[in-house]
Design a protein around this motif. Structure first.
Motif, short mmCIF file in Angstrom:
data_model
loop_
_atom_site.label_atom_id
_atom_site.label_comp_id
_atom_site.label_asym_id
_atom_site.label_seq_id
_atom_site.Cartn_x
_atom_site.Cartn_y
_atom_site.Cartn_z
N GLU A 118 -29.70 95.81 50.48
CA GLU A 118 -28.71 95.61 52.50
C GLU A 118 -30.00 95.43 52.88
OE1 GLU A 118 -28.53 100.37 52.90
OE2 GLU A 118 -27.09 99.48 51.33
N GLY A 119 -29.95 95.25 54.51
CA GLY A 119 -31.06 95.71 54.85
C GLY A 119 -30.65 96.54 55.82
N ALA A 120 -31.60 95.84 57.35
CA ALA A 120 -31.17 96.81 58.30
C ALA A 120 -31.91 96.38 60.03
CB ALA A 120 -32.00 98.41 58.66
N LEU A 121 -31.22 96.16 61.12
CA LEU A 121 -31.74 95.87 61.85
C LEU A 121 -31.16 96.64 62.95
CD1 LEU A 121 -32.59 93.02 63.17
CD2 LEU A 121 -30.72 92.22 63.76
N ASP A 122 -32.20 96.71 64.31
CA ASP A 122 -31.44 97.94 65.70
C ASP A 122 -31.21 96.67 66.04
OD1 ASP A 122 -32.33 100.08 67.23
OD2 ASP A 122 -34.10 99.24 68.00
N LEU A 123 -29.71 96.95 66.38
CA LEU A 123 -28.46 96.74 67.45
C LEU A 123 -28.24 97.31 68.52
CD1 LEU A 123 -27.98 94.67 65.27
CD2 LEU A 123 -25.87 94.96 65.58
N PRO A 124 -28.60 96.87 69.83
CA PRO A 124 -28.49 97.54 71.06
C PRO A 124 -26.72 97.91 71.08
CG PRO A 124 -28.36 95.25 71.70
CD PRO A 124 -28.85 95.47 69.97
N ALA A 125 -26.60 99.14 72.02
CA ALA A 125 -26.11 99.77 72.08
C ALA A 125 -24.47 98.58 72.47
CB ALA A 125 -25.70 100.66 73.05
N GLU A 126 -24.47 97.89 72.98
CA GLU A 126 -23.89 96.71 73.93
C GLU A 126 -23.50 95.38 72.52
OE1 GLU A 126 -27.53 94.93 75.13
OE2 GLU A 126 -26.43 97.35 75.10
N GLY A 127 -24.46 95.58 71.41
CA GLY A 127 -23.66 94.72 70.24
C GLY A 127 -24.35 93.29 70.23
N LEU A 128 -24.49 92.70 69.50
CA LEU A 128 -25.26 91.49 69.26
C LEU A 128 -24.25 90.48 68.82
CD1 LEU A 128 -28.73 92.19 68.09
CD2 LEU A 128 -28.14 90.55 70.33
N THR A 129 -24.57 89.07 69.45
CA THR A 129 -23.28 88.11 67.89
C THR A 129 -23.82 88.21 66.80
OG1 THR A 129 -24.89 85.95 68.50
CG2 THR A 129 -23.11 86.42 70.62
N VAL A 130 -22.82 87.52 66.28
CA VAL A 130 -23.45 86.78 64.50
C VAL A 130 -24.45 85.92 64.49
CG1 VAL A 130 -22.51 86.15 62.16
CG2 VAL A 130 -21.55 87.95 63.99
N ARG A 131 -24.24 85.20 65.23
CA ARG A 131 -25.94 84.22 65.40
C ARG A 131 -26.78 84.24 66.17
NH1 ARG A 131 -23.64 80.89 69.33
NH2 ARG A 131 -22.88 79.57 67.50
N GLU A 132 -27.31 85.22 67.25
CA GLU A 132 -28.56 86.82 66.70
C GLU A 132 -28.79 87.32 66.33
OE1 GLU A 132 -31.45 87.53 69.54
OE2 GLU A 132 -30.55 85.99 69.50
N ILE A 133 -27.78 87.94 65.11
CA ILE A 133 -28.14 88.51 64.15
C ILE A 133 -28.94 87.78 62.90
CG2 ILE A 133 -27.45 90.50 62.62
CD1 ILE A 133 -25.25 90.86 64.58
N ARG A 134 -28.37 86.72 62.83
CA ARG A 134 -28.66 85.84 62.05
C ARG A 134 -29.82 85.78 62.09
NH1 ARG A 134 -25.75 82.05 58.20
NH2 ARG A 134 -23.68 83.10 59.79
N ARG A 135 -30.40 84.99 63.24
CA ARG A 135 -31.48 84.94 63.82
C ARG A 135 -32.72 85.39 64.09
NH1 ARG A 135 -34.69 85.24 67.83
NH2 ARG A 135 -34.04 86.54 68.82
N ARG A 136 -32.28 86.34 63.65
CA ARG A 136 -33.71 87.83 63.79
C ARG A 136 -33.77 88.72 62.94
NH1 ARG A 136 -32.17 92.58 69.16
NH2 ARG A 136 -31.93 90.80 70.65
N LEU A 137 -32.73 88.63 62.01
CA LEU A 137 -33.10 88.85 60.11
C LEU A 137 -34.07 87.51 59.86
CD1 LEU A 137 -29.21 90.04 58.95
CD2 LEU A 137 -30.97 91.31 59.78
N ALA A 138 -33.53 86.43 60.10
CA ALA A 138 -34.24 85.10 59.91
C ALA A 138 -35.30 84.95 60.42
CB ALA A 138 -33.65 83.79 60.06
N ASP A 139 -36.21 85.66 61.56
CA ASP A 139 -37.29 86.08 61.67
C ASP A 139 -38.13 86.78 60.72
OD1 ASP A 139 -36.64 83.72 63.75
OD2 ASP A 139 -36.00 85.09 65.35
#
Length: 82
Positions: free
Chosen positions: A17-38
């Protein structure tokens, strides 16, 4: 922080597991993947692959699916079985 689960070959590289700070309105899977990859090269190598799928609340999700902080988000490699 939202917990991100990893399974299969993705977990072998990133842990379970890992963690990411998501905004309340959410993010697309594409954006989550990109942010984690960054975050680093290992994450990029593990996640930016055509054989890695995502799920939101245990349902396979496409890249445009929206995920919010209170949902289960997971990335996993395609499994072969018989």
């Amino acid at each position: 922080m939202t917990r991100i689960l990893y399974f299969g070959r993705v977990a072998e590289k990133l842990g379970t597991e890992g963690a990411l700070d998501l905004p309340a309105e959410g993010l697309t899977v594409r954006e989550i993947r990109r942010r984690l990859a960054d975050q680093d090269e290992v994450a990029a190598d593990a996640l930016i692959r055509s054989d890695v799928r995502a799920s939101v609340d245990q349902v396979i999700a496409g890249e445009d699916a929206l995920a919010r902080p209170d949902q289960e988000i997971a990335f996993f490699s395609i499994f072969s079985g018989g």
